[in-house]
Scaffold this motif. Structure first.
Motif, PDB file in Angstrom:
ATOM      1  N   ILE A 131       0.621  -1.071  -0.261  1.00  0.00           N
ATOM      2  CA  ILE A 131       0.025   0.153   0.489  1.00  0.00           C
ATOM      3  C   ILE A 131       0.746   1.227  -0.096  1.00  0.00           C
ATOM      4  N   ALA A 132       2.028   1.532   0.653  1.00  0.00           N
ATOM      5  CA  ALA A 132       3.091   2.345   0.938  1.00  0.00           C
ATOM      6  C   ALA A 132       3.196   2.826  -0.209  1.00  0.00           C
ATOM      7  N   LEU A 133       3.685   1.959  -1.211  1.00  0.00           N
ATOM      8  CA  LEU A 133       5.132   1.768  -2.634  1.00  0.00           C
ATOM      9  C   LEU A 133       4.310   1.943  -3.228  1.00  0.00           C
ATOM     10  N   ARG A 134       2.881   2.501  -3.316  1.00  0.00           N
ATOM     11  CA  ARG A 134       1.788   2.350  -4.559  1.00  0.00           C
ATOM     12  C   ARG A 134       1.788   3.806  -4.520  1.00  0.00           C
ATOM     13  N   ALA A 135       0.933   3.661  -2.637  1.00  0.00           N
ATOM     14  CA  ALA A 135       0.165   5.319  -2.846  1.00  0.00           C
ATOM     15  C   ALA A 135       1.626   6.579  -2.960  1.00  0.00           C
ATOM     16  N   LEU A 136       2.741   6.206  -2.463  1.00  0.00           N
ATOM     17  CA  LEU A 136       3.970   7.044  -2.660  1.00  0.00           C
ATOM     18  C   LEU A 136       3.978   7.748  -4.268  1.00  0.00           C
ATOM     19  N   PRO A 137       4.125   7.233  -4.852  1.00  0.00           N
ATOM     20  CA  PRO A 137       4.635   8.414  -6.479  1.00  0.00           C
ATOM     21  C   PRO A 137       3.487   9.014  -6.570  1.00  0.00           C
ATOM     22  N   GLU A 138       1.843   8.385  -5.901  1.00  0.00           N
ATOM     23  CA  GLU A 138       0.669   9.294  -6.057  1.00  0.00           C
ATOM     24  C   GLU A 138       0.452  10.245  -5.932  1.00  0.00           C
ATOM     25  N   ARG A 139       1.414  10.290  -4.153  1.00  0.00           N
ATOM     26  CA  ARG A 139       1.322  11.812  -3.237  1.00  0.00           C
ATOM     27  C   ARG A 139       2.067  12.390  -3.588  1.00  0.00           C
ATOM     28  N   CYS A 140       3.817  11.918  -3.474  1.00  0.00           N
ATOM     29  CA  CYS A 140       4.696  13.105  -3.883  1.00  0.00           C
ATOM     30  C   CYS A 140       5.436  12.147  -5.584  1.00  0.00           C
ATOM     31  N   PRO A 141       4.428  13.229  -6.393  1.00  0.00           N
ATOM     32  CA  PRO A 141       4.675  12.814  -7.927  1.00  0.00           C
ATOM     33  C   PRO A 141       6.564  13.124  -8.136  1.00  0.00           C
ATOM     34  N   ASP A 142       7.336  13.905  -7.508  1.00  0.00           N
ATOM     35  CA  ASP A 142       8.083  14.434  -8.233  1.00  0.00           C
ATOM     36  C   ASP A 142       9.475  14.506  -7.060  1.00  0.00           C
ATOM     37  N   LEU A 143       8.884  13.368  -6.158  1.00  0.00           N
ATOM     38  CA  LEU A 143      10.161  12.924  -5.168  1.00  0.00           C
ATOM     39  C   LEU A 143      11.269  12.626  -5.919  1.00  0.00           C
ATOM     40  N   ALA A 144      12.383  12.503  -5.156  1.00  0.00           N
ATOM     41  CA  ALA A 144      13.378  12.737  -5.813  1.00  0.00           C
ATOM     42  C   ALA A 144      14.595  12.429  -4.946  1.00  0.00           C
TER      43      ALA A 144
ATOM     44  N   ARG B  76      22.868  -2.996   8.060  1.00  0.00           N
ATOM     45  CA  ARG B  76      22.553  -2.650   6.677  1.00  0.00           C
ATOM     46  C   ARG B  76      21.949  -0.652   6.939  1.00  0.00           C
ATOM     47  N   GLY B  77      22.269   0.033   6.398  1.00  0.00           N
ATOM     48  CA  GLY B  77      21.259   1.194   6.098  1.00  0.00           C
ATOM     49  C   GLY B  77      22.019   2.262   6.153  1.00  0.00           C
ATOM     50  N   LEU B  78      21.745   3.771   5.290  1.00  0.00           N
ATOM     51  CA  LEU B  78      22.428   4.331   5.255  1.00  0.00           C
ATOM     52  C   LEU B  78      22.399   5.469   6.223  1.00  0.00           C
ATOM     53  N   LEU B  79      23.267   6.567   6.336  1.00  0.00           N
ATOM     54  CA  LEU B  79      23.398   6.860   7.207  1.00  0.00           C
ATOM     55  C   LEU B  79      22.794   8.318   6.842  1.00  0.00           C
ATOM     56  N   ARG B  80      22.388   8.334   5.586  1.00  0.00           N
ATOM     57  CA  ARG B  80      21.315   9.682   5.653  1.00  0.00           C
ATOM     58  C   ARG B  80      20.396   9.554   4.146  1.00  0.00           C
ATOM     59  N   LEU B  81      19.298  10.090   4.150  1.00  0.00           N
ATOM     60  CA  LEU B  81      18.638   9.877   2.851  1.00  0.00           C
ATOM     61  C   LEU B  81      17.910  10.981   2.780  1.00  0.00           C
ATOM     62  N   SER B  82      18.892  11.814   2.424  1.00  0.00           N
ATOM     63  CA  SER B  82      17.755  13.298   2.180  1.00  0.00           C
ATOM     64  C   SER B  82      17.253  13.019   0.785  1.00  0.00           C
ATOM     65  N   ALA B  83      15.727  13.807   0.613  1.00  0.00           N
ATOM     66  CA  ALA B  83      14.721  13.277  -0.315  1.00  0.00           C
ATOM     67  C   ALA B  83      13.837  15.131  -0.940  1.00  0.00           C
ATOM     68  N   ARG B  84      13.075  15.406  -2.000  1.00  0.00           N
ATOM     69  CA  ARG B  84      12.780  16.455  -2.496  1.00  0.00           C
ATOM     70  C   ARG B  84      11.228  16.162  -2.709  1.00  0.00           C
ATOM     71  N   PHE B  85      10.278  16.939  -2.648  1.00  0.00           N
ATOM     72  CA  PHE B  85       9.023  16.938  -3.171  1.00  0.00           C
ATOM     73  C   PHE B  85       7.741  17.193  -2.624  1.00  0.00           C
ATOM     74  N   THR B  86       7.172  17.385  -3.409  1.00  0.00           N
ATOM     75  CA  THR B  86       5.791  18.076  -3.660  1.00  0.00           C
ATOM     76  C   THR B  86       5.138  18.030  -2.697  1.00  0.00           C
ATOM     77  N   PRO B  87       4.513  17.942  -1.913  1.00  0.00           N
ATOM     78  CA  PRO B  87       3.629  17.037  -0.945  1.00  0.00           C
ATOM     79  C   PRO B  87       2.294  17.861  -2.242  1.00  0.00           C
ATOM     80  N   ALA B  88       1.452  16.558  -2.105  1.00  0.00           N
ATOM     81  CA  ALA B  88       0.011  16.628  -3.444  1.00  0.00           C
ATOM     82  C   ALA B  88      -0.927  17.084  -2.598  1.00  0.00           C
ATOM     83  N   GLY B  89      -1.481  17.460  -2.968  1.00  0.00           N
ATOM     84  CA  GLY B  89      -3.053  18.416  -2.398  1.00  0.00           C
ATOM     85  C   GLY B  89      -3.061  20.059  -1.469  1.00  0.00           C
TER      86      GLY B  89
END
Length: 107
Positions: free
Chosen positions: A65-78, A94-107
């Motif tokens: 559910i989360a992985l399908r909703a993510l591109p709909e709610r944050c179409p410009d996620l990068a 295993r894991g990233l120390l930091r993962l920064s992303a940018r997006f414009t919230p839908a709605g």
């Protein structure tokens, strides 16, 4: 005992890490690439047999559910960084120390 060409002397401890589950290059092409469509039947992420996690089905459903909703709610996620510059946590977990992303919230 010998496992995959590595000799393990009697009495030596062996540490099994789930962080490498489903990342065997002998079984998966490009194992370090995230592929939600990869056939990972038999992986140990939720254990196995009598110890199989009772929460596995709802966890899989929630992830779907989360992985399908993510591109709909944050179409410009990068990502804000080049993937080659990401820094992984040292050690066994295993894991990233930091993962920064940018997006414009839908709605």
């Amino acid at each position: 005992m010998e496992i995959a060409g590595t000799k393990i002397p009697a009495g030596e401890p062996v540490l099994v890490l789930l962080g490498s589950a489903s990342r065997d290059p002998r079984r998966f092409a490009d194992p370090d690439r995230f592929d939600s469509h990869r056939d990972a039947r038999g992986h140990l992420g939720f254990s196995h047999g009598v110890h199989h996690c009772l929460g596995a089905p709802p966890a899989r459903r929630e992830a779907t559910i989360a992985l399908r909703a993510l591109p709909e709610r944050c179409p410009d996620l990068a990502l804000e960084a080049d993937p080659d510059t990401l820094v992984w946590r040292p050690g066994m977990m295993r894991g990233l120390l930091r993962l920064s992303a940018r997006f414009t919230p839908a709605g």
